[in-house]
Design an enzyme around this catalytic site. Structure first.
Site, short mmCIF file in Angstrom:
data_model
loop_
_atom_site.label_atom_id
_atom_site.label_comp_id
_atom_site.label_asym_id
_atom_site.label_seq_id
_atom_site.Cartn_x
_atom_site.Cartn_y
_atom_site.Cartn_z
N GLU A 76 4.57 20.51 -19.06
CA GLU A 76 3.53 21.47 -18.72
C GLU A 76 4.14 22.86 -18.91
OE1 GLU A 76 1.92 21.15 -14.75
OE2 GLU A 76 0.64 22.90 -15.07
N ARG B 170 13.76 9.98 -12.00
CA ARG B 170 14.10 11.33 -12.46
C ARG B 170 15.56 11.63 -12.17
NH1 ARG B 170 11.34 15.78 -11.14
NH2 ARG B 170 9.39 14.68 -11.40
N LYS C 292 10.28 23.20 -10.58
CA LYS C 292 9.94 24.40 -11.38
C LYS C 292 9.38 25.49 -10.48
CE LYS C 292 7.71 22.22 -14.81
NZ LYS C 292 6.89 22.05 -16.03
P1 ATP Z 1 5.71 19.89 -12.24
O1 ATP Z 1 4.82 18.77 -12.71
O2 ATP Z 1 6.03 19.90 -10.79
O3 ATP Z 1 5.34 21.22 -12.76
P2 ATP Z 1 7.72 18.54 -13.78
O4 ATP Z 1 9.17 18.75 -13.59
O5 ATP Z 1 7.13 17.20 -13.59
O6 ATP Z 1 7.11 19.63 -12.86
P3 ATP Z 1 6.63 18.56 -16.44
O7 ATP Z 1 6.50 19.72 -17.35
O8 ATP Z 1 5.40 17.85 -16.04
O9 ATP Z 1 7.36 19.13 -15.17
O10 ATP Z 1 7.69 17.55 -17.01
C1 ATP Z 1 7.66 17.10 -18.34
C2 ATP Z 1 8.29 15.74 -18.41
O11 ATP Z 1 9.63 15.79 -17.94
C3 ATP Z 1 7.55 14.75 -17.56
O12 ATP Z 1 7.35 13.57 -18.31
C4 ATP Z 1 8.45 14.51 -16.40
O13 ATP Z 1 8.33 13.20 -15.94
C5 ATP Z 1 9.83 14.79 -16.98
N1 ATP Z 1 10.74 15.28 -15.94
C6 ATP Z 1 10.53 16.31 -15.12
N2 ATP Z 1 11.55 16.45 -14.25
C7 ATP Z 1 12.44 15.47 -14.53
C8 ATP Z 1 13.71 15.07 -13.99
N3 ATP Z 1 14.27 15.70 -12.96
N4 ATP Z 1 14.32 14.00 -14.55
C9 ATP Z 1 13.77 13.35 -15.57
N5 ATP Z 1 12.59 13.67 -16.13
C10 ATP Z 1 11.92 14.71 -15.63
#
Ligand code: ATP
Ligand code: MG
Length: 573
Positions: free
Chosen positions: A41, A272, A282
């Site tokens: 995102e 994760r 984030k």
């Molecule tokens: P948010 O949804 O809270 O804004 P997010 O960290 O999930 O934050 P995304 O941009 O949705 O951000 O993440 C993109 C991809 O990265 C998603 O598929 C998510 O599952 C993966 N991802 C995010 N954080 C991690 C992490 N700490 N370890 C592994 N994969 C991650």
């Protein structure tokens, strides 16, 4: 930059996801295709946790001769921005991965996604609900109690269609209505209790502008985006496990009508990455930036890809780290020390060595001629013979590290002290004769002598216990060095619900302004990496100006003292 990421990535040993994909291929599922996607995102910069997801998605595709898309999951206009889109592209590329022409936005599909919503209403599988947000929450029930049907649940198809169209036209304020899937208010899975598919948001979108007044939820838009792109394996993090039935519901209930669907994607969840002494939220990282607790998203203390890059991390080290931590279904916390270890190991192989004195004190060699400058030969990288050697000027006045001298040394201090000897790296044995101090008692100069017959090399016969680094005073460049410590004080900065921003380490940045370096380093380009002997790996910062280089310390050298003594004796020509 490395464009052959798949090939260059360290061979990841197999994991449960790769085993699932291999099994699907054996079973002939998905027509023998493997197609993944990385779906950030654009509401912040990527961090090391995202690197894990990137390596996994692109890595699985590469391992099975498949494809991986980059897809911006831009369904929430409020927090998204083009700056983030651009940084994400740059970071994924820098990590060494290539989506070729397959860069997509969920917003590209808004029209289709909307059309499927009308279809669901016509099929009796969705309805417009006019309860307030609070009422919806109340009707939803709890983990132990079933929910209740909304009074609007049996609304006529035509009425729901009319309301949805008017929602789209912007006739209602935020929150007046939502579109919900008609599934099961008694489901033990809360996500299946008539989840929201569309909400009203009077907000401009960074790509679609004011075209939309309603935006689809992640749970509804994601499976559709996957199916439209022909994704076979939709890999995501564990918090979506309970959403999988809804993912499948969307795919199953739209597939027949949606001729555009290219696949029947399946969602697979993995744990994760959590890393000690830092955070991955984030939202919290944005707060650090907005409150100016760091200098920006690329502050070298940030766990972002941009921060790690500026700090001096290599894409190879980050990919190696991701390969080492592996992929599993169970949450755990990886030690920050492992990340530091991988970059140290990588830089050890390829960073040229140099001498830099962080906190200098002047040495005058009384028996060395005033106007003489000689050149000594220094090894560029003992781990890489092809890196060759360089000439270093040696003269009567040098700088050495202030902490390499002690007036009253403890036992086992093998560096310089009054009356003792030490080897100057690649040069002579030095003996301290006298200490000069100013009125306040601070040491300003060390008066020394050298042994002219002790030049380091094959014929050197005399050995002393210690070796220290130095630079010739007349041939030194001034530099600022930024030394970093952990950004947070505790291993788990958000522990017990505390705000991680209250847990910042006040000493996370140490700016050393009076450092003296080998002259050639003054002209090193931003991004160049070096090992400063005994002091760690350093990378030239973009803040560097002509004649005023700035270096970030990437990581310290472990056990540098023991190593350099042994290696100096072995490999110096
Ligand atoms: P948010 O949804 O809270 O804004 P997010 O960290 O999930 O934050 P995304 O941009 O949705 O951000 O993440 C993109 C991809 O990265 C998603 O598929 C998510 O599952 C993966 N991802 C995010 N954080 C991690 C992490 N700490 N370890 C592994 N994969 C991650
Ligand atoms: Mg997310």
């Amino acid at each position: 930059m490395d464009s052959e990421a798949g090939a260059a990535a360290p061979a990841a040993s197999s994991d449960f996801i790769r085993e699932m994909v291999a099994e699907d291929l054996r079973a002939g599922k998905h027509g023998g295709r493997v197609h993944t996607r990385f779906p950030p995102e654009p509401n912040g910069y990527l961090h090391i946790g995202h690197a894990k997801a990137i390596c996994l998605n692109f890595g699985v595709a590469a391992d099975f001769s498949g494809l991986c898309n980059l897809r911006f999951d831009d369904t929430n206009p409020a927090r998204e921005d083009i700056e983030y889109v651009e940084s994400i592209e740059a970071d994924v590329r820098w990590l060494g991965f290539d989506w070729e022409r397959r860069m997509f936005y969920a917003s590209d599909y808004f029209e289709l996604i909307y059309g499927y919503a009308e279809q669901l209403i016509r099929d009796g599988k969705a309805y417009v609900d006019s309860l307030t947000a609070d009422e919806i929450r109340e009707y939803r029930g709890t983990l132990t109690e079933p929910g209740r049907n909304s009074p609007y649940r049996e609304r006529a198809v035509e009425e729901s269609l009319d309301l949805l169209r008017r929602m789209r036209n912007g006739e209602f304020p935020d929150g007046a209505h939502v579109l919900r899937a008609k599934i099961d208010m008694a489901s033990p899975n809360m996500n299946m209790r008539d989840p929201t598919l569309y909400r009203i948001r009077h907000a401009a979108h960074h790509r679609t502008g004011d075209a939309w007044r309603i935006y689809p939820t992640y749970d509804y838009a994601h499976p559709i985006s996957d199916a439209l792109e022909g994704i076979t394996h939709s890999i995501c993090t564990l918090e979506f496990e309970d959403h999988r039935p809804l993912y499948d519901w969307c795919v199953d209930n739209l597939r027949v009508a949606a001729s555009e669907f290219k696949s029947k994607p399946q969602q697979i969840e993995f744990a994760r990455l959590n890393l000690s002494f830092t955070i991955m939220s984030k939202r919290k990282l944005l707060a650090l930036v907005e409150q100016k607790l760091v200098t920006g998203w690329d502050d070298p203390r940030m766990p972002t890809i941009a921060g790690l890059r500026r700090r001096g991390y290599t894409p190879e080290a980050i990919r190696d780290f991701c390969a080492r931590i592996g992929v599993a279904k169970k949450e755990n916390v990886i030690d920050m020390a492992l990340l530091e270890h991988t970059v140290r190991e990588d830089l050890n192989k390829r960073a040229p060595r140099a001498m830099a004195v962080l906190r200098p004190v002047t040495v005058v060699i009384e028996n060395y001629p005033e106007d003489r400058v000689e050149e000594v030969e220094a090894v560029n990288n003992p781990e890489d013979a092809s890196a060759g050697t360089r000439k270093l000027p040696f003269s009567r006045t040098l700088f050495i590290e202030r902490e390499d001298f002690m007036e009253t040394p403890p036992k086992k201090f093998f560096r310089l002290a009054p009356g003792t000897e030490v080897r100057l790296r690649y040069a002579y044995i030095l003996k301290c004769e006298r200490v000069i101090k100013d009125a306040s008692g601070t040491i300003t100069e060390l008066r020394c002598t050298y042994d002219p017959d002790s030049l380091n090399g094959p014929t050197a016969t005399r050995r002393v216990k210690g070796t220290i680094h130095w630079v010739s005073a007349a041939h030194a460049a001034d530099a600022e060095l930024r030394l970093y410590d952990r950004l947070f004080q505790s291993a788990d900065p958000g522990e017990g619900g505390q705000d991680p921003l209250t847990d910042l380490n006040p000493d996370s940045l140490d700016r050393v302004t009076g450092a003296k370096l080998e002259l050639a380093l003054a002209a090193a380009a931003p991004g160049s990496r070096f090992q400063f002997e005994r002091q760690g790996y350093f990378c030239v910062d973009p803040d560097s100006r002509q004649g005023k280089p700035v270096f970030n310390r990437t990581v310290t050298l472990k056990d540098s003292w023991a190593k350099i003594t042994a290696r100096g004796a072995q490999t110096t020509p």
